[in-house]
Design an enzyme around this catalytic site. Structure first.
Site, PDB file in Angstrom:
ATOM      1  N   SER A  37       5.797  15.248 -10.622  1.00 46.45           N
ATOM      2  CA  SER A  37       7.102  15.053 -11.271  1.00 46.45           C
ATOM      3  C   SER A  37       7.344  16.318 -12.044  1.00 46.45           C
ATOM      4  CB  SER A  37       6.902  13.987 -12.214  1.00 46.45           C
ATOM      5  OG  SER A  37       5.929  14.090 -12.940  1.00 46.45           O
ATOM      6  N   ALA A  82      -0.097   6.321 -13.747  1.00 44.65           N
ATOM      7  CA  ALA A  82      -0.461   7.865 -13.516  1.00 44.65           C
ATOM      8  C   ALA A  82      -1.714   7.642 -12.384  1.00 44.65           C
ATOM      9  CB  ALA A  82      -1.219   8.366 -14.457  1.00 44.65           C
ATOM     10  N   LEU A  84      -2.456   9.818  -7.970  1.00 45.50           N
ATOM     11  CA  LEU A  84      -2.091  10.286  -6.910  1.00 45.50           C
ATOM     12  C   LEU A  84      -1.742   9.363  -5.803  1.00 45.50           C
ATOM     13  CD1 LEU A  84      -4.647  13.291  -7.086  1.00 45.50           C
ATOM     14  CD2 LEU A  84      -2.185  13.281  -7.962  1.00 45.50           C
ATOM     15  N   SER A 125      -1.150  -1.790  -5.183  1.00 45.90           N
ATOM     16  CA  SER A 125      -0.407  -1.774  -3.853  1.00 45.90           C
ATOM     17  C   SER A 125      -0.699  -2.778  -2.832  1.00 45.90           C
ATOM     18  CB  SER A 125      -0.965  -0.224  -3.233  1.00 45.90           C
ATOM     19  OG  SER A 125      -0.402  -0.111  -1.846  1.00 45.90           O
ATOM     20  N   TYR A 150      -7.017   6.880  -0.772  1.00 45.69           N
ATOM     21  CA  TYR A 150      -5.955   6.321  -1.563  1.00 45.69           C
ATOM     22  C   TYR A 150      -6.243   4.858  -1.726  1.00 45.69           C
ATOM     23  CZ  TYR A 150      -1.455   4.532  -3.379  1.00 45.69           C
ATOM     24  OH  TYR A 150      -0.689   3.627  -4.193  1.00 45.69           O
ATOM     25  N   LYS A 154      -7.252   2.217  -5.034  1.00 44.44           N
ATOM     26  CA  LYS A 154      -6.337   0.920  -5.621  1.00 44.44           C
ATOM     27  C   LYS A 154      -7.472  -0.343  -5.546  1.00 44.44           C
ATOM     28  CE  LYS A 154      -2.496   2.971  -6.457  1.00 44.44           C
ATOM     29  NZ  LYS A 154      -2.525   3.379  -7.833  1.00 44.44           N
ATOM     30  N   PRO A 295      -1.665   6.644  13.078  1.00 46.73           N
ATOM     31  CA  PRO A 295      -2.950   6.105  12.805  1.00 46.73           C
ATOM     32  C   PRO A 295      -2.906   5.501  11.546  1.00 46.73           C
ATOM     33  CG  PRO A 295      -3.390   8.450  13.368  1.00 46.73           C
ATOM     34  CD  PRO A 295      -1.834   8.333  13.060  1.00 46.73           C
ATOM     35  N   GLY A 296      -3.386   4.135  11.381  1.00 43.99           N
ATOM     36  CA  GLY A 296      -3.341   3.685  10.169  1.00 43.99           C
ATOM     37  C   GLY A 296      -2.493   2.501   9.834  1.00 43.99           C
TER      38      GLY A 296
HETATM   39  P1  NAD Z   1       4.733   9.519  -8.624  1.00 44.33           P
HETATM   40  O1  NAD Z   1       3.888  10.519  -8.234  1.00 44.33           O
HETATM   41  O2  NAD Z   1       6.049   9.765  -8.534  1.00 44.33           O
HETATM   42  O3  NAD Z   1       4.409   9.102  -9.944  1.00 44.33           O
HETATM   43  C1  NAD Z   1       3.061   9.210 -10.593  1.00 44.33           C
HETATM   44  C2  NAD Z   1       3.075  10.148 -11.774  1.00 44.33           C
HETATM   45  O4  NAD Z   1       1.649  10.018 -12.080  1.00 44.33           O
HETATM   46  C3  NAD Z   1       3.527  11.569 -11.369  1.00 44.33           C
HETATM   47  O5  NAD Z   1       4.548  11.851 -12.407  1.00 44.33           O
HETATM   48  C4  NAD Z   1       2.402  12.230 -11.698  1.00 44.33           C
HETATM   49  O6  NAD Z   1       2.797  13.659 -12.318  1.00 44.33           O
HETATM   50  C5  NAD Z   1       1.573  11.429 -12.613  1.00 44.33           C
HETATM   51  N1  NAD Z   1       0.107  11.813 -12.717  1.00 44.33           N
HETATM   52  C6  NAD Z   1      -0.730  11.593 -11.570  1.00 44.33           C
HETATM   53  N2  NAD Z   1      -1.937  11.951 -12.244  1.00 44.33           N
HETATM   54  C7  NAD Z   1      -1.860  12.000 -13.635  1.00 44.33           C
HETATM   55  C8  NAD Z   1      -3.115  12.158 -14.583  1.00 44.33           C
HETATM   56  N3  NAD Z   1      -4.246  12.229 -14.004  1.00 44.33           N
HETATM   57  N4  NAD Z   1      -2.654  12.215 -15.717  1.00 44.33           N
HETATM   58  C9  NAD Z   1      -1.240  12.060 -16.109  1.00 44.33           C
HETATM   59  N5  NAD Z   1      -0.251  12.076 -15.165  1.00 44.33           N
HETATM   60  C10 NAD Z   1      -0.606  11.949 -13.758  1.00 44.33           C
HETATM   61  O7  NAD Z   1       4.240   8.275  -7.772  1.00 44.33           O
HETATM   62  P2  NAD Z   1       5.114   6.643  -8.085  1.00 44.33           P
HETATM   63  O8  NAD Z   1       5.536   6.096  -6.339  1.00 44.33           O
HETATM   64  O9  NAD Z   1       5.841   6.493  -8.967  1.00 44.33           O
HETATM   65  O10 NAD Z   1       3.666   5.848  -8.146  1.00 44.33           O
HETATM   66  C11 NAD Z   1       3.276   5.152  -9.290  1.00 44.33           C
HETATM   67  C12 NAD Z   1       2.211   4.410  -9.273  1.00 44.33           C
HETATM   68  O11 NAD Z   1       2.463   3.449  -8.361  1.00 44.33           O
HETATM   69  C13 NAD Z   1       0.914   5.128  -8.506  1.00 44.33           C
HETATM   70  O12 NAD Z   1      -0.229   4.792  -9.197  1.00 44.33           O
HETATM   71  C14 NAD Z   1       1.215   4.844  -7.121  1.00 44.33           C
HETATM   72  O13 NAD Z   1      -0.353   4.826  -6.473  1.00 44.33           O
HETATM   73  C15 NAD Z   1       1.446   3.284  -7.311  1.00 44.33           C
HETATM   74  N6  NAD Z   1       2.021   3.095  -5.973  1.00 44.33           N
HETATM   75  C16 NAD Z   1       3.182   3.662  -5.529  1.00 44.33           C
HETATM   76  C17 NAD Z   1       3.702   3.026  -4.185  1.00 44.33           C
HETATM   77  C18 NAD Z   1       4.735   3.885  -3.739  1.00 44.33           C
HETATM   78  O14 NAD Z   1       5.040   3.457  -2.389  1.00 44.33           O
HETATM   79  N7  NAD Z   1       5.585   4.758  -4.234  1.00 44.33           N
HETATM   80  C19 NAD Z   1       3.493   1.961  -3.628  1.00 44.33           C
HETATM   81  C20 NAD Z   1       2.279   1.310  -4.353  1.00 44.33           C
HETATM   82  C21 NAD Z   1       1.978   1.736  -5.549  1.00 44.33           C
HETATM   83  C1  WQD Z   2       7.137   2.785   6.562  1.00 49.94           C
HETATM   84  C2  WQD Z   2       7.350   2.565   8.063  1.00 49.94           C
HETATM   85  C3  WQD Z   2       6.142   4.092   9.355  1.00 49.94           C
HETATM   86  C4  WQD Z   2       7.871   7.863   8.222  1.00 49.94           C
HETATM   87  C5  WQD Z   2       2.850   3.482   2.234  1.00 49.94           C
HETATM   88  C6  WQD Z   2       1.741   3.364   1.708  1.00 49.94           C
HETATM   89  C7  WQD Z   2       1.128   2.264   1.177  1.00 49.94           C
HETATM   90  C8  WQD Z   2       2.220   2.156  -0.142  1.00 49.94           C
HETATM   91  C9  WQD Z   2       3.792   2.406   0.301  1.00 49.94           C
HETATM   92  C10 WQD Z   2       1.296   3.380  -1.785  1.00 49.94           C
HETATM   93  C11 WQD Z   2       6.083   2.846   8.843  1.00 49.94           C
HETATM   94  C12 WQD Z   2       7.329   4.475   9.645  1.00 49.94           C
HETATM   95  C13 WQD Z   2       7.608   6.580   8.463  1.00 49.94           C
HETATM   96  C14 WQD Z   2       8.366   8.617   9.374  1.00 49.94           C
HETATM   97  C15 WQD Z   2       8.283   6.418  10.379  1.00 49.94           C
HETATM   98  N1  WQD Z   2       2.178   3.436  -1.011  1.00 49.94           N
HETATM   99  N2  WQD Z   2       7.979   6.010   9.567  1.00 49.94           N
HETATM  100  N3  WQD Z   2       8.763   7.915  10.578  1.00 49.94           N
HETATM  101  O1  WQD Z   2       3.138   3.392   5.234  1.00 49.94           O
HETATM  102  O2  WQD Z   2       4.340   1.315   4.997  1.00 49.94           O
HETATM  103  O3  WQD Z   2       3.365   2.394   3.049  1.00 49.94           O
HETATM  104  O4  WQD Z   2       3.950   3.665   1.168  1.00 49.94           O
HETATM  105  O5  WQD Z   2       0.366   2.474  -2.374  1.00 49.94           O
HETATM  106  O6  WQD Z   2      -0.049   2.328   0.625  1.00 49.94           O
HETATM  107  O7  WQD Z   2       0.800   3.505   2.957  1.00 49.94           O
HETATM  108  O8  WQD Z   2       5.272   3.441   4.168  1.00 49.94           O
HETATM  109  O9  WQD Z   2       7.341   4.637   4.265  1.00 49.94           O
HETATM  110  O10 WQD Z   2       5.189   5.897   5.021  1.00 49.94           O
HETATM  111  O11 WQD Z   2       6.269   3.945   6.358  1.00 49.94           O
HETATM  112  O12 WQD Z   2       8.411   6.095  11.617  1.00 49.94           O
HETATM  113  O13 WQD Z   2       8.721   9.647   9.313  1.00 49.94           O
HETATM  114  O14 WQD Z   2       8.078   3.740   8.590  1.00 49.94           O
HETATM  115  O15 WQD Z   2       5.124   4.102  10.664  1.00 49.94           O
HETATM  116  O16 WQD Z   2       6.135   1.866   9.847  1.00 49.94           O
HETATM  117  P1  WQD Z   2       3.744   2.695   4.548  1.00 49.94           P
HETATM  118  P2  WQD Z   2       5.811   4.674   5.095  1.00 49.94           P
END
Ligand code: NAD
Ligand code: WQD
Length: 340
Positions: A37, A82, A84, A125, A150, A154, A295-296
């Site tokens: 960020s 916080a 990755l 997640s 990742y 979680k 994959p996945g």
């Molecule tokens: P993001 O990367 O935008 O935000 C995470 C923030 O944490 C970043 O600003 C990063 O700089 C900071 N950070 C990472 N490691 C750190 C550390 N060791 N100390 C201090 N700051 C640290 O991600 P996001 O999408 O806002 O996600 C927030 C949380 O939600 C994460 O834990 C992520 O795994 C979880 N999550 C996100 C999604 C998604 O699709 N965006 C889905 C499910 C869960």
């Molecule tokens: C959505 C759909 C792709 C990109 C991920 C993490 C999950 C959670 C949320 C953190 C899928 C398709 C994508 C592209 C495509 N994060 N796609 N072309 O994989 O459902 O979830 O984010 O916890 O853990 O895995 O999200 O946005 O990557 O994909 O066709 O260029 O879009 O195959 O069906 P996903 P996504």
């Protein structure tokens, strides 16, 4: 009013949550190391809310530095964002993911215990449900086998927190399992700002719609779904942020030591439908081709939302069109993301 420590508060979901907390009268302290960020987000938050939030540039893996935050602030609750989050990167550099995500969580919980913080919300997640296709996923669905490091962080952190809660029953812990957060703040001032070429669907579509990337590749059109493309439960990031405010409120009154909630809309949207909705929002075609499956990926994922509705009083307000139009506004106002 009580103070919420928001770790990762400069990130995508954290920054939107800061706004909703502020709108609901909470004081906020933000911690972030800007790994994923930029400092500019703090200026944007000030423009949106009229308030400059206390901020510490601290890596949560540095316990001494993090301790200072607890020492200098009377923290009532913590939302731990916080971490990755890039799935593919976690396969390439797994140890960095385990170290960062787990160390930062353990330090935060240890300090929470030491400083008698009694409420903790953790960003989990839907990935913890693994490869199961028994949808909708309920909070009681069995945890699955994750497909990447990742996801395992979680899964493991959920277990760590369950174990911790037995040793410190006064701490109330909420595990929030997000489905697919997308969209941006209505102001267009903050949104998802990935570094480099995006991996996730919405940031990728946004860049194609904005002309920075030439075309979208849809990963697979031979899934057992109505149109052959994968189905996901996309949830507007502002709704997700509201869910965190509800979770903090709930922790103030709940009986159980650990509670788990899905945060989704309960609606599935296919990749093709998402592209069509985005085309409607931006007013032009999104060039796309079909490629092999990624994959996945599982075919279908969406949330059972009854528990969050009943206990948290949380229901998503925004639909897929709202998500696309807010994404497009953010993209057009910030074609290169936030400035460094
Ligand atoms: P993001 O990367 O935008 O935000 C995470 C923030 O944490 C970043 O600003 C990063 O700089 C900071 N950070 C990472 N490691 C750190 C550390 N060791 N100390 C201090 N700051 C640290 O991600 P996001 O999408 O806002 O996600 C927030 C949380 O939600 C994460 O834990 C992520 O795994 C979880 N999550 C996100 C999604 C998604 O699709 N965006 C889905 C499910 C869960
Ligand atoms: C959505 C759909 C792709 C990109 C991920 C993490 C999950 C959670 C949320 C953190 C899928 C398709 C994508 C592209 C495509 N994060 N796609 N072309 O994989 O459902 O979830 O984010 O916890 O853990 O895995 O999200 O946005 O990557 O994909 O066709 O260029 O879009 O195959 O069906 P996903 P996504």
């Amino acid at each position: 009013m009580s103070t919420v420590l928001v770790t990762g508060g400069a990130g995508y979901i954290g920054s939107h949550t800061v706004i909703e907390l502020h709108n609901n009268g909470y004081d906020i302290v933000i911690v972030d190391n800007f790994y994923n960020s930029k400092p500019e987000v703090l200026n944007r938050l000030e423009t949106i809310t009229g308030k400059r939030f206390p901020f510490y540039k601290v890596d949560c893996c540095d316990k001494d530095a993090l301790r200072k935050v607890f020492e200098e602030n009377e923290i009532d609750s913590i939302i731990h964002f916080a971490g990755l989050k890039a799935v593919g990167e976690s396969v390439r550099i797994p140890l960095k993911y385990y170290k960062n995500n787990i160390d930062s969580l353990i330090n935060t919980v240890e300090l929470a215990g030491e400083y008698k913080v009694r409420k903790l919300v953790f960003s989990s997640s839907a990935t913890v449900y693994g490869m199961s296709e028994d949808v909708p996923f309920t909070e009681e669905s069995p945890l699955g086998v994750c497909t990447n490091p990742y996801g395992w962080t979680k899964w493991m952190i959920e277990q760590i927190l369950r174990d911790y809660s037995v040793s410190d029953p006064d701490m109330k812990i909420c595990l929030l399992r997000y489905f697919n957060p997308v969209g941006a703040h209505e102001s267009g001032l903050i949104g998802e700002d990935p570094r480099g070429i995006p991996n996730n669907l919405f940031p990728y579509i946004s860049k194609v719609a904005g002309g920075t990337l030439a075309q979208l590749t849809i990963f697979g059109d031979d899934y057992d779904t109505p149109d052959g493309t994968c189905v996901r439960d996309y949830i507007h990031v502002t709704d997700l942020a509201t869910g965190h405010v509800k979770a903090i409120e709930y922790l103030g009154k709940c009986e159980e030591n650990v509670c788990v909630f899905n945060l989704g809309t309960g609606n599935g949207t296919s990749v093709k439908e998402a592209v069509a909705a985005f085309e409607k929002a931006c007013g032009h075609e999104i060039p796309h081709v079909f490629g092999p499956r990624r994959p996945g990926d599982i075919a279908v994922s969406y949330a059972a939302t009854d528990k969050a509705a009943d206990k948290l009083g949380f229901t998503a307000r925004y639909n897929i069109d709202d998500m696309c139009s807010s994404c497009w506004k953010w993209q057009t106002m910030n074609p290169d993301g936030l400035p460094d």
